[in-house]
Design a protein around this motif. Structure first.
Motif, mmCIF file in Angstrom:
data_model
loop_
_atom_site.group_PDB
_atom_site.id
_atom_site.type_symbol
_atom_site.label_atom_id
_atom_site.label_comp_id
_atom_site.label_asym_id
_atom_site.label_seq_id
_atom_site.Cartn_x
_atom_site.Cartn_y
_atom_site.Cartn_z
ATOM 1 N N LYS A 72 -3.673 -4.363 0.511
ATOM 2 C CA LYS A 72 -3.192 -3.758 1.755
ATOM 3 C C LYS A 72 -1.889 -3.008 1.518
ATOM 4 C CE LYS A 72 -1.954 -4.908 6.535
ATOM 5 N NZ LYS A 72 -1.780 -5.997 7.533
ATOM 6 N N TYR A 73 -1.019 -3.577 0.698
ATOM 7 C CA TYR A 73 0.268 -2.955 0.364
ATOM 8 C C TYR A 73 0.051 -1.627 -0.377
ATOM 9 C CZ TYR A 73 4.876 -2.453 -1.884
ATOM 10 O OH TYR A 73 6.091 -1.988 -2.317
ATOM 11 N N GLU B 216 -1.138 1.093 2.022
ATOM 12 C CA GLU B 216 -0.039 1.611 2.847
ATOM 13 C C GLU B 216 0.809 2.593 2.056
ATOM 14 O OE1 GLU B 216 2.037 -1.852 4.061
ATOM 15 O OE2 GLU B 216 0.589 -2.423 5.627
ATOM 16 N N LYS B 217 1.103 2.259 0.815
ATOM 17 C CA LYS B 217 1.964 3.106 0.000
ATOM 18 C C LYS B 217 1.274 4.415 -0.383
ATOM 19 C CE LYS B 217 5.570 0.670 0.130
ATOM 20 N NZ LYS B 217 6.712 1.203 0.914
ATOM 21 N N SER C 105 -1.156 5.893 1.262
ATOM 22 C CA SER C 105 -1.375 6.707 2.464
ATOM 23 C C SER C 105 -0.125 7.479 2.873
ATOM 24 C CB SER C 105 -1.848 5.830 3.626
ATOM 25 O OG SER C 105 -0.845 4.908 4.004
ATOM 26 N N SER C 106 1.038 7.009 2.395
ATOM 27 C CA SER C 106 2.294 7.698 2.730
ATOM 28 C C SER C 106 2.608 8.814 1.735
ATOM 29 C CB SER C 106 3.453 6.697 2.758
ATOM 30 O OG SER C 106 3.704 6.172 1.453
#
Length: 291
Positions: free
Chosen positions: A78-79, A82-83, A85-86
């Motif tokens: 999940k981490y 998130e990273k 996708s940024s």
């Protein structure tokens, strides 16, 4: 955007795929070793650490690492999502995928979750192209190199070594030397790096290949690791593949011995069926397509 490179065994897929991704312009370019579940998870752990930029991220990453499995892998993934996708654009290279199911939880299915990027996958499993996530138009099946490409690859590696000036006579000698090697990127690049490192003659290198003792194989692995952090030689890859086939089915031993006595480009299926039985032949071809 998924590209699948399908190669026959010991063709050199990892080496050439790495050359491809080096030319990609992206904020993140990462290689994922997909051979086993352990190497897959380890690759994502290293990716997560590389994506950790701020002190707040560092504290979060350390907290994730302290979690017990399998909760840790779930939070870690999940981490990473998130990273990534940024980031504006990323490239993930999944190397040596055996079955799509093995990487499914770690595969970017949705760009809304993972962000925009490109996926490169290498495999020896010719059946993986049937998966619903893979477009057959994006599968590159590459086998033997033509003599021209063999020469180009070989000389490109040696081009910065002045001890091998490519005179007309040397070119002819090189072409004859390459005719005696297996026409795959792994064999050509291994020979070039070995000669570049040791300054061995063509004749002596061919002699060492024919002898193929443990010390020579170890030396080849050492040279490859030094130049591109890759240690798999043809001997090592084929040995592991044969061991895997025999592990799957002991009946393959006799059939593989028979195949070794035949022309590798012309193996009659009926002969294998007659020697053992049709079902064993079917199983062998099934596993060969996957390995």
């Amino acid at each position: 955007n998924l590209i699948v490179i399908e190669w026959i065994d010991a063709a050199g897929k990892t080496t050439l795929a790495r050359q491809y991704i080096r030319d990609q312009e992206a904020s993140v370019v990462w290689e994922i070793n997909a051979e086993t579940e352990e190497t897959l998870i380890l690759s994502f752990e290293k990716l997560a650490e590389a994506l950790t930029q701020t002190e707040a991220d560092r504290r979060k990453f350390i907290k994730i690492e302290s979690k017990p499995s399998p909760k840790r892998e779930e939070i870690l993934l999940k981490y990473v999502k998130e990273k990534l996708s940024s980031r504006p654009y990323w490239v993930l290279f999944y190397d040596n995928v055996e079955k799509f199911a093995d990487i499914d939880p770690y595969f970017p299915h949705d760009s809304k979750v993972w962000g925009p990027g490109k996926i490169l996958m290498t495999t020896r499993n010719s059946m993986i192209g049937n998966h619903k996530y893979i477009d057959s138009n994006n599968i590159l099946k590459i086998g033997e190199l033509t003599p021209e490409y063999q020469f180009t690859l070989f000389t490109k590696i040696l081009s910065q070594d002045s001890i091998f000036p490519m005179t007309p006579s040397r070119k002819k000698e090189t072409q004859k030397f390459l005719e005696k090697l297996s026409p795959f990127p792994l064999d050509i690049s291994t020979a070039a790096f070995y000669l570049k490192t040791t300054h061995l003659s063509y004749a002596d290198y061919l002699k060492r290949i024919r002898q193929s003792d443990d010390s020579f194989n170890t030396m080849q692995e050492g040279v490859l690791k030094e130049v591109n952090d890759y240690i798999k030689t043809r001997y090592g890859i084929i040995s592991l593949s044969i061991q895997s086939l025999i592990h799957n089915n002991q009946d393959f031993i006799e059939v593989l011995l028979l195949i070794s006595l035949l022309d590798s480009q012309d193996i009659p299926r009926d002969l294998l069926s007659y020697h053992k039985d049709p079902l064993t032949a079917d199983k062998l071809f099934y596993h060969l397509k996957k390995s």
